[in-house]
Design an enzyme around this catalytic site. Structure first.
Site, PDB file in Angstrom:
ATOM      1  N   CYS A  14       0.828  -1.191   0.000  1.00  0.00           N
ATOM      2  CA  CYS A  14       0.000   0.000   0.000  1.00  0.00           C
ATOM      3  C   CYS A  14       0.866   1.245   0.000  1.00  0.00           C
ATOM      4  CB  CYS A  14      -0.910   0.017   1.234  1.00  0.00           C
ATOM      5  SG  CYS A  14      -1.879  -1.500   1.452  1.00  0.00           S
TER       6      CYS A  14
ATOM      7  N   ILE B  95      13.404 -11.918 -16.935  1.00  0.00           N
ATOM      8  CA  ILE B  95      13.720 -10.957 -17.985  1.00  0.00           C
ATOM      9  C   ILE B  95      15.062 -11.342 -18.592  1.00  0.00           C
ATOM     10  CG2 ILE B  95      14.512  -8.580 -18.368  1.00  0.00           C
ATOM     11  CD1 ILE B  95      11.553  -8.718 -18.357  1.00  0.00           C
TER      12      ILE B  95
END
Length: 637
Positions: free
Chosen positions: A2, A291
């Site tokens: 958050c 990646i």
């Protein structure tokens, strides 16, 4: 995961304005796209953006205790909250939800400021206690989650997960801190507690801060520090078994989620060990994301693919090429201050890929710092032993002279690059360590900065950051010393900052089991020869996972998550680099030596030298200046 924001009024009877709180909260939308909440009353205003992970229906924030006198906004995960909930219930506390957030308010009621000592996890939170008229800010032990704060000229205090929220306040001074600029070009980031803005501070890892309306000055208080105290295990096998058991438990408690779960998989030892452990704990194949790069010298995707196949993970792979350099300006916006780790770009792309499949991902971050994975540890240990053979009064002039006489030979094989070694031996331990991590070394920074900017520094040097930590660092074993410095600077300032901003930009929560603080504390008791054995870093971790992972993944040369920017600066990014580094923004700032800037670009692009690291730092600094600030040099504070 958050984002939190808040305003503490200068007077207890004044309610902070709604408009500012709304602006602060909305710019952190990416940190919590699922929900937002606000609360205002005399003395305080709290705001929150929520990424819902646990108790999707009941975890809305700000969250209060039973009578509403204690409220919290919180970013993170407290993994031992079920145990704490039972303990607090036995003390008479009643819970309305099943989320970890509510544990924070009841723990405050029961233990006060000592509540942080009970929490196991990653967190940054603010507690407002109306009866005590106290705002309590806290950050987790290792700095996984960020927290920034500032005092306005009118006496209000602001705090937020990200600097961009604080900058929505027009009364907040934007003056840059020249000491932070000096630190940035030394380390590639601005270390805690400083920020690039003179008025803004970062709450250091393992610290709390208590404020009240009208407080004019406040000092963060430490509540945790890592103690190195080697103890001998019964056997190497016993230590391996304990490592596996501890990592198994740290991973297990981080797999609790009500949303899809996966992992980063680089093909290195740490992430591979985490994914292997997850696979043993999960009935379904683990979602593992990687990646790669088109240049095979930098591509680890084959190793990641091999690990995924070995452990039965569901593997997702994407590739980063030079066309993704269009993200330079968005990255500068994302990090809010200059940030020179080029692996931020592939980390951003990895987070984007991962978020397409899951909402929570586990990573292997922290393994290098905790279990001695960096090659520089071996070099530092050897250098420190050599320093110990001669007194400083003899060593400094001897090796200083040799360093001055020996030619610089970046082009030569490593064995013949003795100049840097002589320079390191002429220094003390702190300066020797700084040389091994610096982006632009001391002498080069002196040439890079203008005389005017050096006067602004008033003799300040970036090494003071390390000297402050070295005063508390263990000294007997060089590995303990250098690991302690890394855990206080490089880990929170670079590694964890990089991952937090890149992942939260995509609304992805990343959990780091190797940085479970009981695991870190246990690793600090391992004898040095089980961390670094005959030149092999992470020796115990590799031994422990030999039965689970391919041998060439465990014992290949460490590669790192880096891009071929040196070649790109000579090829497809040639003009982009020249325009940024030799353009108006850096020249007009008055902070840099224009002749040195041109020399760096020309020497690199001609192939005479590899200046890719300082040039990347300059590129990111130029982007930061262009997008974030519009102040003439005379307003540097």
């Amino acid at each position: 995961m958050c984002g939190l924001v808040g305003i503490l009024a200068a007077q207890a009877d004044v309610t902070p304005g709604h408009a500012l709180l709304e602006r602060m909260n909305v710019v952190q939308f990416h940190r919590g796209p699922d929900d937002d909440g606000q609360h205002q009353e005399p003395g305080i205003a709290l705001g929150h953006r929520r990424l819902a992970i646990i108790d999707l229906a009941g975890g809305r924030q700000p969250l209060a205790n039973a009578d509403g006198s204690v409220l919290t906004v919180y970013n993170g995960e407290i993994y031992n909250f079920p145990e704490l909930m039972r303990e607090l219930q036995a003390c008479g506390h009643h819970f309305r939800t099943h989320c970890d957030t509510e544990v924070i308010v009841h723990a405050w009621e029961e233990w006060g400021e000592a509540c942080v000592e009970h929490f196991r996890g990653m967190f940054a939170f603010a507690i407002w206690d109306r009866k005590r008229q106290t705002l309590f800010l806290a950050r987790d032990r290792l700095g996984i989650k960020p927290l920034h704060y500032a005092r306005l000229p009118d006496g209000r205090w602001l705090f937020a997960s990200e600097i961009k929220s604080l900058l929505t306040c027009p009364e907040l001074p934007r003056d840059l801190d020249p000491k932070a600029v000096e630190e940035y070009f030394a380390y590639g980031y601005v270390p805690d507690p400083r920020s690039i803005f003179a008025a803004i501070r970062k709450l250091p890892p393992g610290h709390t801060l208590s404020l009240q309306p009208g407080t004019e000055d406040a000092r963060p208080r430490p509540y945790w520090d890592l103690q190195f105290a080697a103890s001998s295990p019964a056997s190497t096998q016993a230590a391996q078994d304990e490592l596996r058991a501890r990592l198994h438990e740290a991973v297990d408690i981080r797999m609790v989620s009500e949303v899809p779960l996966g992992a980063f998989l680089s093909g290195g030892v740490d992430s591979s060990a985490v994914v292997a452990t997850m696979s043993q704990l999960s009935e379904d194949p683990v979602n593992a994301c990687s990646i790669g790069f088109g240049d095979p010298r930098f591509n680890e995707s084959d190793h990641a693919r091999a690990v995924a196949g070995r452990v039965g993970a569901r593997h997702f792979l994407d590739q980063v090429d030079v066309d993704r350099m269009q993200l330079i300006d968005p990255l500068a916006q994302l990090y809010d201050e200059p940030f020179a780790d080029s692996s931020a770009l592939p980390t951003y792309e990895l987070s984007r890929l991962t978020r397409q499949h899951v909402t929570v991902a586990l990573s292997g971050d922290g393994g290098d710092e905790t279990l001695t994975g960096y090659r520089r540890y071996r070099g530092f240990r050897q250098e420190e032993r050599l320093r110990g053979l001669l007194p400083g009064g003899l060593r400094r002039p001897l090796f200083g002279t040799l360093a001055a006489l020996y030619p610089k030979a970046d082009w030569a094989p490593r064995a013949f690059r003795a100049k840097a070694t002589f320079q390191a031996l002429a220094r003390d331990a702190v300066e020797g360590y700084l040389r091994s991590v610096t982006v632009v070394d001391d002498a080069s920074r002196a040439r890079l900065f203008s005389p005017r900017f050096r006067r602004e520094l008033q003799g300040y040097a970036a090494s003071e950051v390390l000297h402050a930590h070295a005063a508390r660092a263990p000294r007997e074993e060089p590995l303990d010393f250098v690991q302690y410095l890394d855990l206080k600077t490089w880990l929170p300032g670079d590694i964890l900052t990089k991952v937090d901003r890149a992942s939260m930009a995509h609304g992805l929560e990343v959990r780091v089991p190797i940085l479970d603080h009981p695991f870190v504390e246990w690793a600090a008791t391992l004898p040095a020869n089980l961390r670094l054995h005959q030149g092999e870093g992470k020796y115990l971790l590799k031994r422990a996972f030999e039965q689970d992972l391919p041998h060439d993944v465990l014992y290949r040369r460490k590669q790192g998550f880096v891009m071929p920017i040196a070649d790109w600066f000579r090829g497809p990014l040639r003009d982009t680099l020249r325009q940024a580094v030799l353009g108006e923004r850096l020249a007009d700032s008055g902070w840099f030596n224009p002749e040195r800037l041109r020399q760096l670009v020309d020497e690199h692009q001609s192939g005479r030298s590899d200046h890719s690291r300082p040039l990347w730092a300059l590129l990111m600094f130029e982007s930061f200046l262009r997008q974030r600030v519009d102040v003439p040099a005379e307003r540097i504070a």
